[in-house]
Write an enzyme that holds these catalytic residues in place. Structure first.
Site, short mmCIF file in Angstrom:
data_model
loop_
_atom_site.label_atom_id
_atom_site.label_comp_id
_atom_site.label_asym_id
_atom_site.label_seq_id
_atom_site.Cartn_x
_atom_site.Cartn_y
_atom_site.Cartn_z
N THR A 182 -21.03 -47.17 -19.81
CA THR A 182 -21.57 -45.85 -19.42
C THR A 182 -20.88 -44.76 -20.25
OG1 THR A 182 -22.14 -46.53 -17.19
CG2 THR A 182 -21.55 -44.21 -17.47
N ARG A 210 -32.67 -49.79 -8.89
CA ARG A 210 -31.33 -49.40 -8.42
C ARG A 210 -30.87 -48.11 -9.12
NH1 ARG A 210 -26.07 -48.85 -11.18
NH2 ARG A 210 -24.48 -49.12 -9.60
N GLY A 212 -27.47 -45.65 -9.70
CA GLY A 212 -26.01 -45.65 -9.57
C GLY A 212 -25.46 -44.27 -9.26
N ASP A 213 -24.17 -44.11 -9.51
CA ASP A 213 -23.50 -42.85 -9.17
C ASP A 213 -23.72 -41.75 -10.20
OD1 ASP A 213 -21.97 -44.65 -10.85
OD2 ASP A 213 -20.32 -43.22 -10.73
N THR A 233 -17.09 -43.33 -14.25
CA THR A 233 -17.66 -44.61 -14.67
C THR A 233 -17.00 -45.72 -13.89
OG1 THR A 233 -17.87 -46.18 -16.51
CG2 THR A 233 -16.02 -44.66 -16.61
N GLY A 234 -17.76 -46.76 -13.61
CA GLY A 234 -17.20 -47.88 -12.86
C GLY A 234 -18.19 -48.42 -11.87
N GLY A 236 -20.51 -48.36 -9.39
CA GLY A 236 -21.25 -47.20 -8.92
C GLY A 236 -21.35 -47.07 -7.42
N1 ASP Z 1 -21.19 -46.26 -12.75
C1 ASP Z 1 -22.30 -46.86 -13.45
C2 ASP Z 1 -23.35 -47.26 -12.44
O1 ASP Z 1 -22.98 -47.75 -11.40
C3 ASP Z 1 -21.93 -48.05 -14.26
C4 ASP Z 1 -20.69 -47.90 -15.11
O2 ASP Z 1 -20.10 -46.85 -15.17
O3 ASP Z 1 -20.31 -48.88 -15.75
O4 ASP Z 1 -24.52 -47.13 -12.70
#
Ligand code: ASP
Length: 319
Positions: A182, A210, A212-213, A233-234, A236
């Site tokens: 991301t 789906r 995400g955040d 990032t991470g 979500g």
């Molecule tokens: N946070 C992102 C999501 O959940 C994915 C990521 O940051 O790797 O869509």
């Protein structure tokens, strides 16, 4: 935490600063090919130069974060724009957001396919509609009417992501694989305004539909001149359930924590939900912080005077 002070007097108002990330992930040192690391670092470098060019010209923080994220969306190394991860049925669905700390407005798109630079569509939502978050096919029509570049869905799909999905469906992960990817940017401009932007294809093999955040304002993206600009990032779902970016804001603005401590504390809330990841954040005084709880996070920052500094692991950049 990196504090940036005492920059040159060329800018009479505020010394601008920009940070970008290219995703947190389960990256194990020595198991990611050096060529992939070099390519990702090159992309971050280019992104920082693009964003800082805007800030040096006196451009706004919003313009700078969009310029920085566009470079990363166009770079197939990252999980955004072309080269984004695939959903379980092999499609690409983009989420993106931009937030303006001066106006405390934001715009976001979720689950869109066919817009070359989703962050530009998020900007259109913020600037040209009364809404904050738009999703689905209608966003492509809006983007078309605003003159944004479009591309057919298959244009975004790369062989690398097809191989990644096939491996995931076989239940294995290649040694060289980095999950995540991301992208995001945060900036402080010469007027003292903050902005943040985030763009992603989500998580590899996710359900179609789906979200995400990243496009959820207050979860993966936030900006308020009174406190901070944040791009996360991470994992979500854990970031959504923690209202992560707003948690950082509240810890700074209400609990009066410094930005670095606030980010660490908010990442602990994510951790309590078994989520890992990281963020980049900038405060109104130019403080930049880039903490993460995952194995690594591609990230970098640049100030008005300096060269881009980029890295992936904790030891790569002074935190
Ligand atoms: N946070 C992102 C999501 O959940 C994915 C990521 O940051 O790797 O869509």
């Amino acid at each position: 935490m990196k504090s940036i002070r005492g920059l040159s007097a060329v800018w009479p108002a505020v010394a601008p600063v920009l940070a970008v990330h290219g995703g947190a992930g389960h990256i194990v040192a020595g198991q990611l090919h050096a060529t992939r690391v070099a390519a990702a670092n090159h992309g971050l470098h280019q992104s920082l130069l693009a964003g800082m060019a805007v800030l040096r010209d006196g451009g706004s923080a919003v313009d700078a974060v969009v310029a920085a994220v566009v470079v990363l969306e166009d770079d197939e190394q990252f999980n955004a724009g072309k080269g984004a991860v695939l959903t379980v049925d092999g499609g690409v669905e983009h989420d993106a957001a931009v937030a303006d700390g001066a106006t405390r407005r934001a715009g976001a798109v979720a689950c869109v396919s066919g817009i070359r630079n989703p962050v530009r569509a998020a900007r259109v939502v913020m600037d040209r509609t009364p809404h904050v978050l738009l999703s689905g096919a209608a966003v492509v029509e809006l983007a078309r009417s605003e003159g944004l570049a479009l591309a057919p869905g298959r244009w975004f799909v790369t062989p690398r992501r097809q191989e990644q999905l096939a491996r995931l469906q076989r239940g294995c992960r290649a040694e060289s694989e980095m999950t995540g990817g991301t992208v995001g940017a945060v900036a402080l401009d010469v007027e003292g305004h903050l902005a943040a932007a985030t763009s992603t294809g989500g998580s590899a093999g996710q359900f179609a539909g789906r979200i995400g955040d990243a496009p959820l304002i207050g979860a993966g993206t936030w900006a308020d001149d009174r406190s901070c600009a944040v791009s996360a990032t991470g994992d979500g779902e854990a970031f959504i359930l923690s209202a992560f970016a707003h948690e950082v804001d509240a810890l700074v603005r209400i609990a009066a924590l410094d930005l670095g401590t606030a980010c660490h504390q908010a990442l602990r809330v994510v951790g309590a939900r078994t989520g890992t990841g990281g963020c980049i954040a900038v405060g109104p005084d130019g403080t930049v912080t880039m903490p993460f709880t995952s194995a690594g996070m591609f990230r970098g920052w640049i100030d008005a005077a300096g060269d881009p500094r980029v890295g992936m692991f904790a030891e790569d950049l002074c935190q």
